[in-house]
Design a protein around this motif. Structure first.
Motif, PDB file in Angstrom:
ATOM      1  N   ALA A 146      63.557  92.201   3.382  1.00 44.69           N
ATOM      2  CA  ALA A 146      64.532  92.146   2.150  1.00 44.69           C
ATOM      3  C   ALA A 146      63.761  92.205   0.838  1.00 44.69           C
ATOM      4  O   ALA A 146      62.896  91.621   0.597  1.00 44.69           O
ATOM      5  CB  ALA A 146      65.221  90.815   2.253  1.00 44.69           C
ATOM      6  N   TYR A 147      64.163  92.891  -0.055  1.00 38.27           N
ATOM      7  CA  TYR A 147      63.749  93.200  -1.278  1.00 38.27           C
ATOM      8  C   TYR A 147      64.294  92.514  -2.546  1.00 38.27           C
ATOM      9  O   TYR A 147      65.458  92.763  -2.710  1.00 38.27           O
ATOM     10  CB  TYR A 147      63.759  94.738  -1.566  1.00 38.27           C
ATOM     11  N   PHE A 148      63.325  91.680  -3.267  1.00 35.01           N
ATOM     12  CA  PHE A 148      64.000  91.203  -4.643  1.00 35.01           C
ATOM     13  C   PHE A 148      63.023  91.458  -5.733  1.00 35.01           C
ATOM     14  O   PHE A 148      61.768  91.571  -5.670  1.00 35.01           O
ATOM     15  CB  PHE A 148      64.039  89.625  -4.167  1.00 35.01           C
ATOM     16  N   GLY A 149      63.827  91.597  -6.935  1.00 32.32           N
ATOM     17  CA  GLY A 149      62.628  91.953  -8.278  1.00 32.32           C
ATOM     18  C   GLY A 149      62.221  90.546  -8.650  1.00 32.32           C
ATOM     19  O   GLY A 149      62.713  89.258  -8.682  1.00 32.32           O
ATOM     20  N   GLU A 150      60.956  90.764  -9.235  1.00 31.84           N
ATOM     21  CA  GLU A 150      60.317  89.966  -9.869  1.00 31.84           C
ATOM     22  C   GLU A 150      60.881  89.340 -11.144  1.00 31.84           C
ATOM     23  O   GLU A 150      60.461  88.321 -11.832  1.00 31.84           O
ATOM     24  CB  GLU A 150      58.851  90.046  -9.906  1.00 31.84           C
ATOM     25  N   LYS A 151      61.792  90.036 -11.722  1.00 36.49           N
ATOM     26  CA  LYS A 151      62.375  89.406 -13.241  1.00 36.49           C
ATOM     27  C   LYS A 151      63.045  88.211 -12.813  1.00 36.49           C
ATOM     28  O   LYS A 151      62.998  87.271 -13.689  1.00 36.49           O
ATOM     29  CB  LYS A 151      63.445  90.386 -13.520  1.00 36.49           C
ATOM     30  N   ASP A 152      63.603  88.041 -11.561  1.00 39.15           N
ATOM     31  CA  ASP A 152      64.169  86.598 -11.002  1.00 39.15           C
ATOM     32  C   ASP A 152      63.184  86.083 -10.168  1.00 39.15           C
ATOM     33  O   ASP A 152      63.437  85.455  -9.130  1.00 39.15           O
ATOM     34  CB  ASP A 152      65.613  87.091 -10.372  1.00 39.15           C
ATOM     35  N   PHE A 153      61.976  85.601 -10.937  1.00 40.68           N
ATOM     36  CA  PHE A 153      60.886  85.245 -10.206  1.00 40.68           C
ATOM     37  C   PHE A 153      61.315  83.683  -9.554  1.00 40.68           C
ATOM     38  O   PHE A 153      60.804  83.688  -8.188  1.00 40.68           O
ATOM     39  CB  PHE A 153      59.557  85.122 -10.968  1.00 40.68           C
ATOM     40  N   GLN A 154      61.894  83.060 -10.331  1.00 40.26           N
ATOM     41  CA  GLN A 154      62.004  81.803  -9.581  1.00 40.26           C
ATOM     42  C   GLN A 154      62.987  81.690  -8.343  1.00 40.26           C
ATOM     43  O   GLN A 154      62.884  81.128  -7.497  1.00 40.26           O
ATOM     44  CB  GLN A 154      62.796  80.724 -10.769  1.00 40.26           C
ATOM     45  N   GLN A 155      64.043  82.816  -8.520  1.00 40.43           N
ATOM     46  CA  GLN A 155      64.976  82.923  -7.555  1.00 40.43           C
ATOM     47  C   GLN A 155      64.148  83.495  -6.094  1.00 40.43           C
ATOM     48  O   GLN A 155      64.496  83.161  -5.098  1.00 40.43           O
ATOM     49  CB  GLN A 155      65.917  84.155  -8.008  1.00 40.43           C
ATOM     50  N   LEU A 156      63.069  84.437  -6.439  1.00 36.64           N
ATOM     51  CA  LEU A 156      62.453  85.227  -5.437  1.00 36.64           C
ATOM     52  C   LEU A 156      61.543  83.852  -4.866  1.00 36.64           C
ATOM     53  O   LEU A 156      61.597  84.049  -3.449  1.00 36.64           O
ATOM     54  CB  LEU A 156      61.436  86.013  -6.108  1.00 36.64           C
ATOM     55  N   GLN A 157      61.038  82.969  -5.437  1.00 38.17           N
ATOM     56  CA  GLN A 157      60.372  81.918  -4.866  1.00 38.17           C
ATOM     57  C   GLN A 157      61.113  80.925  -4.006  1.00 38.17           C
ATOM     58  O   GLN A 157      60.799  80.470  -2.967  1.00 38.17           O
ATOM     59  CB  GLN A 157      59.337  81.123  -5.832  1.00 38.17           C
ATOM     60  N   ILE A 158      62.400  80.644  -4.403  1.00 36.66           N
ATOM     61  CA  ILE A 158      63.349  80.037  -3.802  1.00 36.66           C
ATOM     62  C   ILE A 158      63.947  80.657  -2.601  1.00 36.66           C
ATOM     63  O   ILE A 158      64.252  79.786  -1.336  1.00 36.66           O
ATOM     64  CB  ILE A 158      64.429  79.377  -4.669  1.00 36.66           C
ATOM     65  N   ILE A 159      64.031  81.807  -2.411  1.00 35.69           N
ATOM     66  CA  ILE A 159      64.604  82.491  -1.357  1.00 35.69           C
ATOM     67  C   ILE A 159      63.374  82.513  -0.363  1.00 35.69           C
ATOM     68  O   ILE A 159      63.595  82.557   0.857  1.00 35.69           O
ATOM     69  CB  ILE A 159      64.867  83.947  -1.617  1.00 35.69           C
ATOM     70  N   LYS A 160      61.997  82.717  -0.678  1.00 34.10           N
ATOM     71  CA  LYS A 160      61.034  82.545   0.020  1.00 34.10           C
ATOM     72  C   LYS A 160      61.015  81.211   0.982  1.00 34.10           C
ATOM     73  O   LYS A 160      60.885  81.184   2.045  1.00 34.10           O
ATOM     74  CB  LYS A 160      59.653  82.723  -0.569  1.00 34.10           C
ATOM     75  N   LYS A 161      61.542  80.207   0.185  1.00 31.73           N
ATOM     76  CA  LYS A 161      61.383  78.910   0.609  1.00 31.73           C
ATOM     77  C   LYS A 161      62.808  78.768   1.670  1.00 31.73           C
ATOM     78  O   LYS A 161      62.441  78.191   2.735  1.00 31.73           O
ATOM     79  CB  LYS A 161      61.413  77.647  -0.486  1.00 31.73           C
ATOM     80  N   LEU A 162      63.650  79.465   1.277  1.00 28.99           N
ATOM     81  CA  LEU A 162      65.172  79.306   2.289  1.00 28.99           C
ATOM     82  C   LEU A 162      64.789  80.002   3.499  1.00 28.99           C
ATOM     83  O   LEU A 162      65.041  79.312   4.504  1.00 28.99           O
ATOM     84  CB  LEU A 162      65.955  80.025   1.339  1.00 28.99           C
ATOM     85  N   VAL A 163      63.909  80.979   3.451  1.00 33.23           N
ATOM     86  CA  VAL A 163      63.751  81.770   4.681  1.00 33.23           C
ATOM     87  C   VAL A 163      62.739  81.123   5.498  1.00 33.23           C
ATOM     88  O   VAL A 163      62.954  81.027   6.645  1.00 33.23           O
ATOM     89  CB  VAL A 163      63.278  83.167   4.349  1.00 33.23           C
ATOM     90  N   HIS A 164      61.797  80.345   4.807  1.00 32.65           N
ATOM     91  CA  HIS A 164      60.834  79.552   5.738  1.00 32.65           C
ATOM     92  C   HIS A 164      61.569  78.239   6.300  1.00 32.65           C
ATOM     93  O   HIS A 164      61.328  77.988   7.484  1.00 32.65           O
ATOM     94  CB  HIS A 164      59.822  79.271   4.913  1.00 32.65           C
ATOM     95  N   THR A 165      62.347  77.475   5.509  1.00 28.86           N
ATOM     96  CA  THR A 165      63.094  76.327   5.935  1.00 28.86           C
ATOM     97  C   THR A 165      64.149  76.492   7.217  1.00 28.86           C
ATOM     98  O   THR A 165      64.183  75.894   8.070  1.00 28.86           O
ATOM     99  CB  THR A 165      63.757  75.883   4.673  1.00 28.86           C
TER     100      THR A 165
END
Length: 282
Positions: A146-165
């Motif tokens: 799944a692809y996300f832009g780094e403009k929303d970098f905080q969102q990107l990191q939170i989604i990575k944590k969501l997927v891991h959790t």
């Protein structure tokens, strides 16, 4: 390009014998597509056998009703842009009722404070809304990537944590910010800026570049004070925050450590439109 309006029809198509064994790329969007979105879609098309693009303006991530109502929408133009990339794209355009039924509400998540700083500080419950829709979409599509832009970098990191959790078996791919010729980060909200403001808004990126230049020799407090002073001289912009934080944890930089990556983050109002941007430091 095939279009699906219901979760059932999309899921049925993706689970067909023809697609079951193929790699699936997924690009979730809120529409009003621009070249930043197109870069995500093109990368997905290159790296996967099937690409699903969703267009859904998610009400639970807006803490400002006015912002939700004014969010730009142009489905016909979006379809035209997508069909210009590939006819094999699967487009998912559900209604709010289709996604949430009669319960338009966010779930509760624990992101260890990553959702309480910067964007989370100024947009209450924003990331709970983001996580709710992303979890729904990922478990529906079950993509390979799944692809996300780094403009929303905080969102990107939170989604990575969501997927891991949540142990969702998907690779989250962060893609570089696509910028307008003057450096302004591409955003659907840019459409709401006046022509002159949109031209001048490249100033935001210039501040981030200046912060990056100073990062090797000055501390975070000095850089933040410098950035704040620059915005005070530009009355057409209202600075909401400028912050330097760790890239992985989003914790505010206090004492700089070796082997830790940092980014500068900024949120600014222009023409009543909220713009965000960030840059990797050194």
């Amino acid at each position: 390009m095939q279009e699906f309006n219901t979760q059932k029809s999309l899921k049925s198509h993706l689970s067909s014998s023809e697609l079951k064994t193929r790699t699936i790329g997924f690009v979730p969007t809120m529409g009003a597509l621009h070249q930043g979105h197109m870069a995500l879609v093109k990368r997905s098309v290159e790296e996967n056998e099937v690409t699903v693009v969703s267009i859904f303006v998610n009400p639970t991530q807006f803490n400002n009703k006015n912002d939700l109502e004014k969010y730009p929408r142009d489905l016909a133009k979006d379809k035209e842009l997508l069909s210009g990339i590939s006819n094999s794209i699967l487009l998912f355009t559900p209604s709010v009722k289709e996604i949430y039924a009669d319960d338009v509400a966010s779930k509760f998540y624990n992101f260890d404070g990553m959702d309480q700083v910067m964007e989370g500080k100024y947009r209450k419950d924003h990331f709970a809304g983001v996580a709710t829709i992303v979890e729904k979409l990922l478990t529906l599509v079950m993509p390979t990537k799944a692809y996300f832009g780094e403009k929303d970098f905080q969102q990107l990191q939170i989604i990575k944590k969501l997927v891991h959790t949540k142990k969702i078996p998907v690779q989250i791919v962060g893609c570089p910010i696509v910028r307008e010729p003057n450096g302004l980060a591409m955003s659907s909200r840019n459409q709401r800026l006046s022509k002159s403001t949109r031209k001048e808004a490249g100033f935001i990126y210039q501040i981030l570049l200046g912060a990056n230049e100073q990062f090797g020799t000055k501390n975070a407090i000095s850089i933040a004070e410098w950035a704040t002073a620059q915005f005070k001289n530009r009355l057409e912009f209202e600075l909401e925050y400028f912050e330097i934080a760790e890239s992985d944890t989003l914790k505010k930089l206090i004492d700089r450590q070796k082997n830790i990556k940092y980014r500068a983050f900024v949120a600014v109002y222009a023409d009543g439109v909220r713009l965000i941007d960030n840059i990797a430091l050194n």
